[in-house]
Write a protein that holds these residues in place. Structure first.
Motif, PDB file in Angstrom:
ATOM      1  N   PRO A  70      -3.369   2.602  -2.735  1.00 33.58           N
ATOM      2  CA  PRO A  70      -4.504   2.228  -2.506  1.00 33.58           C
ATOM      3  C   PRO A  70      -5.377   1.096  -3.201  1.00 33.58           C
ATOM      4  O   PRO A  70      -6.061  -0.187  -2.431  1.00 33.58           O
ATOM      5  CB  PRO A  70      -5.294   3.438  -2.396  1.00 33.58           C
ATOM      6  CG  PRO A  70      -4.373   3.725  -3.840  1.00 33.58           C
ATOM      7  CD  PRO A  70      -3.525   3.708  -4.150  1.00 33.58           C
TER       8      PRO A  70
ATOM      9  N   HIS B 158       0.891  -0.905   0.354  1.00 32.87           N
ATOM     10  CA  HIS B 158      -0.413  -0.131  -0.669  1.00 32.87           C
ATOM     11  C   HIS B 158       1.191   0.848   0.364  1.00 32.87           C
ATOM     12  O   HIS B 158       0.053   2.218  -0.890  1.00 32.87           O
ATOM     13  CB  HIS B 158      -1.062   0.063   0.867  1.00 32.87           C
ATOM     14  CG  HIS B 158      -1.752   0.658   1.082  1.00 32.87           C
ATOM     15  ND1 HIS B 158      -3.665   0.342   1.100  1.00 32.87           N
ATOM     16  CD2 HIS B 158      -2.228   2.444   1.206  1.00 32.87           C
ATOM     17  CE1 HIS B 158      -4.077   1.737   1.218  1.00 32.87           C
ATOM     18  NE2 HIS B 158      -3.203   2.605   1.112  1.00 32.87           N
TER      19      HIS B 158
ATOM     20  N   THR C 117      -5.623  -2.829  -0.882  1.00 33.38           N
ATOM     21  CA  THR C 117      -6.147  -2.536   0.131  1.00 33.38           C
ATOM     22  C   THR C 117      -7.608  -2.514  -0.146  1.00 33.38           C
ATOM     23  O   THR C 117      -8.614  -2.597   0.457  1.00 33.38           O
ATOM     24  CB  THR C 117      -5.894  -1.827   0.859  1.00 33.38           C
ATOM     25  OG1 THR C 117      -4.320  -1.580   1.035  1.00 33.38           O
ATOM     26  CG2 THR C 117      -6.746  -1.301   2.432  1.00 33.38           C
TER      27      THR C 117
END
Length: 516
Positions: free
Chosen positions: A376, A343, A379
């Motif tokens: 991102p 991430h 996730t």
């Protein structure tokens, strides 16, 4: 001094709503949190923002199915949000979904070594031991010192007003005992022998716009924040938090107006009595709160008012945070292509202190760079189309106030290509073949989009003589009834600081006048 013109006043008070009116300038997270706090106190609140969505630097852009989180990407102290929601008789966790990240981020160096920051103390010690076994004892001592600074600097100073000189005098002995005069980097250097670990435990001020070799060592408290609370990501990005905040304000009877730019704060007999918009509309208020950058608030929004402390001369002498170059980009069919890229990844260039010196002190655009890479989509499936990825790569750069500032209109694409080359060489091989959506923000963008002085990324740099009482106060000394929140005020930048500024504000603003 500009006064209210009765002929232009928008008396848009809802029928039957005689509550005292608070106007908040700016729908950044500080402004939204302030609106929530004031709404909970009983004010009718109107938030005015020049952008087309709430969040300020925490807003988002959508391109070809990719959501680009424009600014902050992590939540380090969820409790400040839970406390904010609880103060409004709401449950934060019902409105926002947080995902804990593990590891928090990975740091990579040019020699091929790496360090994964973890919440578990044993895992963190194992990471330190892997790089430098002799530094494990230093880590333990560093974390103890970090916790002590958290207790004092965040839980105490950071959550109460610091607008009176007496407030500062009372805490000077503690500042001295904790060696607040020492920089974050100097403190880390006393605890770690390995230069890589000195970097890993001193770079955090860059997250709030500070030079680690100059920012007060009080900010080592960030290491305790990570250890105690973890690092989280909000599904939907920080923009989802901003949207949830707007919903709370609406439920309180408040209003968030987008595409409404405030041109000036209007005074009467030395007191803030409303604002005038760029379209000449005037909105009266009993209380005015500015979430605009303090530099913009004082130099522009109060341009026609005499100022005692935050004069143009003082603002010129202020040390501002660095600028940011951010490349937002999407990739097609890559969700499984780079399995070792998590991430958050920090790619270090060949220099640390030298690069920092070029950025903050010399104002020089260096040939090398370090990058903060946000992915991102590993996730949050809402960040990109199925099978694709969304990224941003952030490079700290000089702000626009140095001698011979970078002409970004001419050099932005060249610099983006350099960023892409670093990514392809060190992190994302074959990137060029998968690129789709692309957007670039430079210091010019920060200046024009956020009205940020000198195009800086984080307002006023958090040096020791620009922190606590020395920072712009949450209650303005330039006009009665004027208050400030956000990254440039006490306690400072970063999501916990910005949200806490609204908590401090609520302690300073008097209760609203109750209608008979």
């Amino acid at each position: 001094m500009t006064r209210l013109d009765p002929q232009l006043v928008n008396d848009a008070t809802p029928v039957g709503d005689a509550r005292s009116h608070a106007v908040v300038i700016g729908a950044g997270l500080g402004g939204l949190a302030a609106a929530m706090r004031l709404g909970a106190k009983g004010y009718r609140v109107t938030v005015l923002d020049r952008l087309d969505m709430p969040g300020g630097r925490g807003s988002a852009l959508w391109r070809d199915g990719h959501r680009f989180d424009l600014g902050p990407t992590i939540v380090t102290v969820p409790q400040v949000f839970r406390d904010l929601w609880a103060g409004c008789n709401r449950d934060f966790d019902k409105d926002v979904e947080l995902i804990a990240l593990d590891p928090f981020y990975e740091i990579r160096w040019p020699d091929g070594s790496s360090f994964a920051a973890r919440q578990d103390p044993n895992a963190m010690e194992a990471e330190v031991a892997r790089l430098s076994p002799d530094d494990v004892s230093g880590l333990r001592q560093f974390l103890k010192e970090s916790e002590a600074r958290y207790r004092f600097g965040f839980e105490d100073l950071g959550r109460r007003p610091m607008n009176r000189l007496g407030d500062l005098i009372k805490v000077l002995p503690t500042f001295a005992r904790m060696r607040a005069d020492r920089s974050v980097y100097a403190h880390a250097s006393r605890r770690f022998k390995d230069p890589r670990l000195r970097m890993a435990f001193s770079f955090h001020p860059l997250f709030i716009g500070g030079d680690p070799t100059q920012v007060t060592s009080m900010y080592i408290l960030v290491s305790h924040l990570e250890k105690a609370f973890g690092v989280h990501y909000a599904i939907g990005g920080v923009a989802a938090i901003a949207e949830a905040m707007r919903n709370v304000i609406a439920a309180q009877g408040g209003l968030v107006r987008q595409n409404a730019e405030v041109d000036e704060i209007l005074l009467s007999e030395g007191a803030a009595k409303g604002v005038r918009l760029s379209n000449a509309e005037v909105i009266p208020a009993d209380v005015v709160v500015s979430n605009a950058d303090p530099g913009h608030t004082y130099s522009t929004l109060l341009r026609n008012a005499p100022r005692k402390r935050w004069t143009d001369v003082k603002l010129t002498r202020t040390r501002w945070s660095m600028g940011l170059f951010v490349w937002y980009f999407g990739t097609r069919g890559t969700r499984d292509l780079w399995p070792d890229v998590g991430h958050h990844t920090i790619l270090n260039g060949p220099r640390y202190r030298g690069l920092i010196r070029d950025i903050f002190q010399q104002g020089h655009m260096a040939d090398d760079m370090s990058l903060y890479v946000h992915r991102p989509s590993v996730t949050d499936p809402t960040a990109a189309p199925d099978g694709d990825d969304t990224f941003y790569a952030l490079s700290p750069v000089p702000h626009l106030g140095h001698d011979n500032p970078v002409d970004w209109a001419e050099h932005a694409e060249t610099y983006r290509q350099r960023v892409q080359s670093v990514l392809e060489d060190q992190l994302l091989p074959g990137l060029d073949r998968h690129l789709t959506a692309s957007e670039v923000f430079t210091p010019d963008t920060f200046r024009d989009r956020y009205l940020s002085p000198l195009g800086c990324g984080f307002s006023i740099e958090p040096r020791i003589l620009q922190s606590a009482w020395f920072r712009p106060h949450n209650v303005s000394e330039e006009a009665k009834g004027l208050y400030l929140v956000g990254a440039g005020t006490h306690p400072g930048a970063g999501l916990p600081g910005v949200i806490s500024s609204a908590e401090v504000l609520a302690k300073l603003v008097p209760d609203p006048v109750r209608a008979p």
